[in-house]
Design a protein around this motif. Structure first.
Motif, PDB file in Angstrom:
ATOM      1  N   UNK A   1      29.633  34.943  40.775  1.00 49.87           N
ATOM      2  CA  UNK A   1      30.379  36.192  40.704  1.00 49.87           C
ATOM      3  C   UNK A   1      31.017  36.508  39.365  1.00 49.87           C
ATOM      4  N   UNK A   2      30.797  35.692  38.342  1.00 49.52           N
ATOM      5  CA  UNK A   2      31.395  35.953  37.029  1.00 49.52           C
ATOM      6  C   UNK A   2      30.826  37.222  36.388  1.00 49.52           C
ATOM      7  N   UNK A   3      29.686  37.677  36.878  1.00 47.24           N
ATOM      8  CA  UNK A   3      28.989  38.821  36.285  1.00 47.24           C
ATOM      9  C   UNK A   3      29.200  40.124  37.038  1.00 47.24           C
ATOM     10  N   UNK A   4      30.150  40.182  37.968  1.00 45.82           N
ATOM     11  CA  UNK A   4      30.332  41.381  38.800  1.00 45.82           C
ATOM     12  C   UNK A   4      30.737  42.578  37.950  1.00 45.82           C
ATOM     13  N   UNK A   5      30.023  43.673  38.162  1.00 45.56           N
ATOM     14  CA  UNK A   5      30.346  44.980  37.596  1.00 45.56           C
ATOM     15  C   UNK A   5      30.263  45.981  38.743  1.00 45.56           C
ATOM     16  N   UNK A   6      30.679  47.197  38.507  1.00 45.72           N
ATOM     17  CA  UNK A   6      30.524  48.251  39.515  1.00 45.72           C
ATOM     18  C   UNK A   6      29.399  49.168  39.069  1.00 45.72           C
ATOM     19  N   UNK A   7      28.484  49.446  39.968  1.00 44.09           N
ATOM     20  CA  UNK A   7      27.406  50.380  39.690  1.00 44.09           C
ATOM     21  C   UNK A   7      27.430  51.459  40.765  1.00 44.09           C
TER      22      UNK A   7
ATOM     23  N   UNK B   1      35.005  38.750  36.802  1.00 45.13           N
ATOM     24  CA  UNK B   1      34.339  38.963  38.087  1.00 45.13           C
ATOM     25  C   UNK B   1      35.318  39.062  39.229  1.00 45.13           C
ATOM     26  N   UNK B   2      36.380  38.258  39.186  1.00 40.55           N
ATOM     27  CA  UNK B   2      37.410  38.319  40.227  1.00 40.55           C
ATOM     28  C   UNK B   2      38.123  39.671  40.198  1.00 40.55           C
ATOM     29  N   UNK B   3      38.476  40.144  39.015  1.00 41.17           N
ATOM     30  CA  UNK B   3      39.158  41.437  38.889  1.00 41.17           C
ATOM     31  C   UNK B   3      38.247  42.561  39.383  1.00 41.17           C
ATOM     32  N   UNK B   4      36.976  42.514  39.007  1.00 39.96           N
ATOM     33  CA  UNK B   4      36.051  43.567  39.437  1.00 39.96           C
ATOM     34  C   UNK B   4      35.838  43.518  40.951  1.00 39.96           C
ATOM     35  N   UNK B   5      35.746  42.333  41.515  1.00 39.61           N
ATOM     36  CA  UNK B   5      35.616  42.212  42.967  1.00 39.61           C
ATOM     37  C   UNK B   5      36.889  42.697  43.659  1.00 39.61           C
ATOM     38  N   UNK B   6      38.037  42.327  43.111  1.00 42.41           N
ATOM     39  CA  UNK B   6      39.312  42.771  43.688  1.00 42.41           C
ATOM     40  C   UNK B   6      39.411  44.290  43.651  1.00 42.41           C
TER      41      UNK B   6
ATOM     42  N   UNK C   1      42.663  49.193  50.988  1.00 43.67           N
ATOM     43  CA  UNK C   1      43.855  49.176  50.133  1.00 43.67           C
ATOM     44  C   UNK C   1      44.922  48.155  50.506  1.00 43.67           C
ATOM     45  N   UNK C   2      44.951  47.683  51.736  1.00 40.47           N
ATOM     46  CA  UNK C   2      45.965  46.716  52.174  1.00 40.47           C
ATOM     47  C   UNK C   2      45.301  45.560  52.927  1.00 40.47           C
ATOM     48  N   UNK C   3      44.482  44.772  52.235  1.00 41.44           N
ATOM     49  CA  UNK C   3      43.782  43.686  52.931  1.00 41.44           C
ATOM     50  C   UNK C   3      44.725  42.540  53.283  1.00 41.44           C
ATOM     51  N   UNK C   4      44.391  41.848  54.346  1.00 37.62           N
ATOM     52  CA  UNK C   4      45.129  40.638  54.708  1.00 37.62           C
ATOM     53  C   UNK C   4      44.645  39.499  53.805  1.00 37.62           C
ATOM     54  N   UNK C   5      45.377  38.405  53.842  1.00 40.21           N
ATOM     55  CA  UNK C   5      44.957  37.235  53.074  1.00 40.21           C
ATOM     56  C   UNK C   5      43.566  36.785  53.526  1.00 40.21           C
ATOM     57  N   UNK C   6      43.326  36.776  54.814  1.00 41.52           N
ATOM     58  CA  UNK C   6      42.014  36.361  55.336  1.00 41.52           C
ATOM     59  C   UNK C   6      40.908  37.293  54.854  1.00 41.52           C
ATOM     60  N   UNK C   7      41.188  38.594  54.816  1.00 42.80           N
ATOM     61  CA  UNK C   7      40.179  39.555  54.339  1.00 42.80           C
ATOM     62  C   UNK C   7      39.895  39.356  52.850  1.00 42.80           C
ATOM     63  N   UNK C   8      40.922  39.054  52.070  1.00 46.47           N
ATOM     64  CA  UNK C   8      40.717  38.791  50.644  1.00 46.47           C
ATOM     65  C   UNK C   8      39.857  37.550  50.473  1.00 46.47           C
ATOM     66  N   UNK C   9      40.203  36.484  51.174  1.00 48.62           N
ATOM     67  CA  UNK C   9      39.425  35.247  51.066  1.00 48.62           C
ATOM     68  C   UNK C   9      37.964  35.473  51.444  1.00 48.62           C
ATOM     69  N   UNK C  10      37.739  36.232  52.497  1.00 49.88           N
ATOM     70  CA  UNK C  10      36.368  36.503  52.923  1.00 49.88           C
ATOM     71  C   UNK C  10      35.637  37.322  51.864  1.00 49.88           C
ATOM     72  N   UNK C  11      36.298  38.326  51.306  1.00 50.84           N
ATOM     73  CA  UNK C  11      35.668  39.190  50.313  1.00 50.84           C
ATOM     74  C   UNK C  11      35.310  38.418  49.046  1.00 50.84           C
ATOM     75  N   UNK C  12      36.120  37.445  48.687  1.00 57.51           N
ATOM     76  CA  UNK C  12      35.887  36.687  47.453  1.00 57.51           C
ATOM     77  C   UNK C  12      34.936  35.502  47.637  1.00 57.51           C
ATOM     78  N   UNK C  13      34.317  35.377  48.805  1.00 57.79           N
ATOM     79  CA  UNK C  13      33.407  34.252  49.027  1.00 57.79           C
ATOM     80  C   UNK C  13      32.273  34.205  48.013  1.00 57.79           C
ATOM     81  N   UNK C  14      31.912  35.325  47.425  1.00 58.89           N
ATOM     82  CA  UNK C  14      30.844  35.366  46.427  1.00 58.89           C
ATOM     83  C   UNK C  14      31.313  35.117  45.013  1.00 58.89           C
TER      84      UNK C  14
END
Length: 161
Positions: free
Chosen positions: A46-52, A106-111, A119-132
């Motif tokens: 995920x270090x290469x995440x960009x938005x397209x 990549x973390x900032x772009x994923x976030x 806009x208001x994710x739970x801790x569990x939702x953040x952890x799940x989203x950042x799995x990549x």
């Protein structure tokens, strides 16, 4: 060679690329936008995440030609033109959501993608989203805290283990 045209961080760009040229290579080597990192070349870190076109994508597994006429946003497009950090970047700084910094773009772009969609994710939702996204330094705790803070939610003090 093929001509590729896209908008990157709000500016039209173009270049001549071989069909096998990866988007991350085009961004880093042809455009000089070195904030997007190459960590694994296999879409695992995920270090290469960009938005397209408004979606988070891993640029190490996309050809530059796949971004033809797309709107691409990189980590360089997150801060204001005067260099002022955006809310997410500032939260990463304030909550020490980085150490070596390699995964940080990549973390900032994923976030940013997560907070746009939720806009208001739970801790569990953040952890799940950042799995990549992989981080080998922080243990993720401060990254989670930074994203919670960027979303305007209360961040509990860190517990000492």
């Amino acid at each position: 060679m093929n001509k590729v045209e896209m908008t990157v961080n709000g500016k039209p760009v173009s270049g001549e690329v071989e069909g096998r040229r990866l988007l991350v290579e085009f961004l880093r080597e042809d455009l000089g936008l070195t904030g997007t990192h190459v960590g694994c070349d296999t879409s695992q870190c995920g270090a290469c995440v960009v938005h397209m076109d408004g979606k988070a994508v891993k640029s190490c597994t996309m050809f530059a030609l796949e971004a033809m006429n797309a709107d691409v946003i990189t980590i360089e497009g997150q801060a204001a033109e005067d260099g002022t950090l955006n809310t997410i970047q500032q939260a990463f700084q304030d909550h020490h959501g980085l150490q070596c910094g390699y995964c940080t773009p990549g973390m900032v772009m994923s976030a940013a993608a997560l907070l746009r969609d939720n806009p208001k994710p739970s801790e569990a939702e953040i952890r799940q989203y950042l799995e990549g996204n992989l981080c080998r330094c922080t243990g993720y705790h401060n990254i989670i805290r930074a994203i919670l803070a960027a979303s305007g939610q209360e961040v509990a003090p860190m517990e000492v283990e």
